[in-house]
Design an enzyme around this catalytic site. Structure first.
Site: not given
Ligand code: IVH
Length: 681
Positions: A84, A117, A119, A140, A177, A309, A406, A427
């Protein structure tokens, strides 16, 4: 020795041990002998015994994160598991939504549903259910290929082996996850640095009975391959997951405006420490799956989602010194070398200082006490330095005027887009012989997104370079690997593995090849654009070599390619002006098996045709039109030339100038109606 020095020495050894572990277990590429490895481990344990104040969760007696995993079978994902893009501010979120609305040609005040959602900071996994039965579970991996960890995933109690009910697709690959709840982590925190490491380490245990001992949990959040889609929105999908027997994440809400998204963000960030699991942000997804499909992907992430984030973890440490790193494009990046410090479970000993302006703005000096922040997978940064803690010896940092590698006089280029001098010091590598640049180019060449040579990571490239084994990328294929036997850490097995991965890397797609050469301004996206246009490597090489002739036609031809502009052409020109670069590319063409660009789409009226869009179309934005045309196998042009096949003209705001130009060159004109007929076929 004083306490601080002992600590620094101890963390330094731990960092090294971790790197060796990673090289051995993750990359299958031991970098030191077993003897030396054991010696280092004993040194760490002795320090711990002698100095009771040394306590780290990363101590070798406590970590089992890199316990031998043995080998898991590698399996290609049916659909890549991408990542993401991140939003760090409200503005980033606003821009994300604006772009989406522009792409979908929706008015800015059009309400669009967004599902938010939490994360979860764990490890992603994919589960294949065929006729409701869990048949395969993959990690993954690198996003393209995962590892078969089915038996370990089956030990997780909230992963159903059989889906409940009868209303499920005949084949569905679910993604989610794997994590450990904060409560459960407390009981095993003496063994791992943080819950994420604990989940990752346990999932990769060779013996699934070991995995079973760790209280792992799973929460699904998406799908990859699916045979019959029984849902129209992400929220409907999550509801179905519950019916199939999954535990779905909490605090998931659907919103339709920025204000509510931000309120929800603040609310969840406040609750963060009381949540059941570690959460490092919120994922926003467009709820409507049809919109998601239209939006598609850009590079390695979807256009339809973003991770907002949470603020990062901070720590305080001392800047030991400032080093200048020269990148493959010649950029000089200052890096602060820090007294190793634990920032949220990860030992940090470097932080980027970006460029000279950043050092001046924050008045960062060697010896300063600094506040460091780390946000998830983002490179650690220095937020500020404590001026009050400076000694009288403290001196302003003087940015070098010469390349540390260099000795060429460094430059700040004039940016024709911003009409300002660049912030980056470079450089100029006038003779294309700067060793730091050549070495970084080799690293880029072997990296995941380029040739993807497993076992030829950055450290190994450094090692080979120092031993004068390789200088140019083609040397990799002429390397006599048997001499590695003489070197520490190289056994028969690792030599064979490297040999196999070098051989495997020879078969490469045209776009990856173009990207791997390392031409400035030709990233993955532009490499794809060029590959799509030239179709085979001979054509690409032939035209690029001719850019420097007096014949302006070749430059004009490149200008017609949509996405290729002044910076790219200027960079291609400079690159192919150099004889050594031409030797490198032509040797590589001989050594590698470069596949012609293949359009994955079936034959359509637009296959292989060049098309330009002009005017405004009623239903689709310009960006979407381009994606649709590309998906139908067309090449997109940004101006008309003799080679253009079609000029597609929108019903509004089209200029007669373009139409007349097309008519004079006998180019077929598609009205909006004609265009709609083609795409609806
Ligand atoms: S959607 C195309 N939904 O975050 C990727 N990811 O930085 C779509 N993750 O690899 C991911 N909670 O491991 C999605 N509700 C959520 C999530 C989530 C955790 C993690 C996931 C992914 C990473 C992406």
């Amino acid at each position: 020795m004083e306490k601080e020095k002992i600590k620094a020495l101890y963390f330094d050894k731990i960092t090294k041990l971790n790197e060796y572990n990673k090289a051995y277990y993750d990359q299958d590429n031991p970098v030191i002998s077993d003897y030396k490895y054991d010696g280092l481990k004993i040194e760490i344990l002795n320090l711990e015994k002698k100095y009771k104040f040394l306590k780290s969760k990363l101590s070798p007696i406590k970590t089992i994160g890199y316990k031998p995993s043995g080998k898991f079978k590698k399996i290609k994902h049916k659909i890549p598991m991408l990542s993401l893009s991140n939003a760090f501010s409200e503005k980033n979120v606003v821009d994300f939504l604006k772009k989406i609305k522009n792409f979908l040609k929706l008015n800015n005040d059009h309400e669009i549903e967004i599902i938010a959602e939490p994360k979860i900071d764990g490890i992603s996994a994919s589960l294949h259910y065929i006729n409701g039965q869990l048949k395969l579970g993959l990690s993954r991996g690198d996003g393209i290929t995962g590892e078969d960890i089915t038996s370990n995933l089956k030990t997780i109690r909230n992963i159903p082996i059989k889906l409940k009910g009868t209303k499920f697709p005949a084949y569905i690959e679910l993604r989610g996850e794997v994590y450990i709840s904060t409560k459960d982590f407390k009981n095993i925190s003496h063994k791992f640095a943080n819950p994420r490491n604990a989940a990752g380490g346990s999932l990769r245990q060779k013996d699934s009975l070991e995995t079973k001992k760790i209280p792992l949990q799973f929460v699904p959040y998406g799908f990859g391959f699916v045979k019959e889609k029984l849902f129209k929105t992400q929220s409907e999908f999550l509801e179905l997951l519950k019916k199939w027997g999954f535990k779905v994440g909490q605090h998931i809400n659907v919103f339709n405006n920025i204000e509510d998204l931000i309120k929800n963000y603040i609310d969840l960030e406040n609750k963060r420490s009381s949540l059941e699991y570690d959460v490092d942000g919120i994922v926003y997804k467009i709820n409507d799956l049809n919109f998601q499909k239209r939006l598609g992907y850009i590079s390695n992430s979807p256009r339809w989602a973003i991770a907002h984030k949470f603020s990062s973890t901070k720590a305080i440490s001392k800047i030991l010194n400032i080093e200048i790193k020269v990148g493959r494009t010649g950029a000089l990046t200052p890096v602060a070398k820090l007294q190793p410090v634990n920032v949220g479970g990860v030992i940090i000993s470097n932080a980027t200082l970006h460029n000279e302006d950043e050092i001046i703005r924050k008045d960062i000096r060697e010896g300063d006490i600094a506040t460091i922040q780390r946000a998830g997978d983002v490179i650690p940064q220095i937020i500020s330095v404590n001026i009050n803690k400076r000694t009288s010896k403290s001196k302003k940092f003087v940015f070098p005027h010469k390349c540390p590698s260099c000795n060429s006089k460094v430059v700040k280029e004039f940016n024709s887009n911003t009409k300002k001098k660049d912030a980056v010091t470079r450089c100029p590598d006038p003779n294309y012989s700067c060793h730091a640049i050549l070495k970084e180019k080799l690293k880029h060449f072997a990296s995941k997104d380029a040739l993807n040579i497993e076992g030829l990571g950055k450290k190994v490239v450094d090692n080979f370079w120092n031993k004068k084994l390789i200088k140019y990328s083609y040397d990799i294929f002429n390397l006599d690997l048997s001499i590695l036997k003489k070197f520490d850490g190289w056994g028969e097995k690792s030599i064979i593995n490297l040999k196999n991965s070098i051989n495997k890397s020879k078969k490469i797609s045209l776009d990856r090849f173009i990207f791997s050469i390392g031409i400035r301004h030709i990233g993955q996206e532009n490499a794809k654009v060029l590959a799509k246009y030239f179709l085979n490597v001979q054509k690409f090489f032939e035209i690029c070599k001719k850019i420097n002739t007096d014949n302006q036609n070749h430059i004009n031809e490149l200008y017609t390619i949509d996405g290729i502009g002044f910076s790219q052409i200027d960079s291609l020109k400079k690159f192919f002006l150099n004889k050594q670069n031409i030797i490198v590319v032509s040797n590589l063409i001989n050594l590698l098996d470069i596949e012609n660009y293949k359009s994955l789409v079936k034959k359509t009226p637009l296959s292989g045709k060049s098309i330009m869009f002009t005017g405004t179309f009623e239903n689709n934005s310009r960006s979407e039109l381009k994606v649709i045309a590309e998906n139908l196998g067309a090449k997109i042009l940004s101006s008309i030339s003799k080679k253009t096949n079609f000029l597609a003209v929108g019903s509004q705001k089209s200029t007669t100038k373009k139409i007349n130009e097309a008519k004079s060159l006998n180019i077929k004109i598609l009205t909006e109606k004609d265009w709609n007929k083609i795409i609806n076929k």
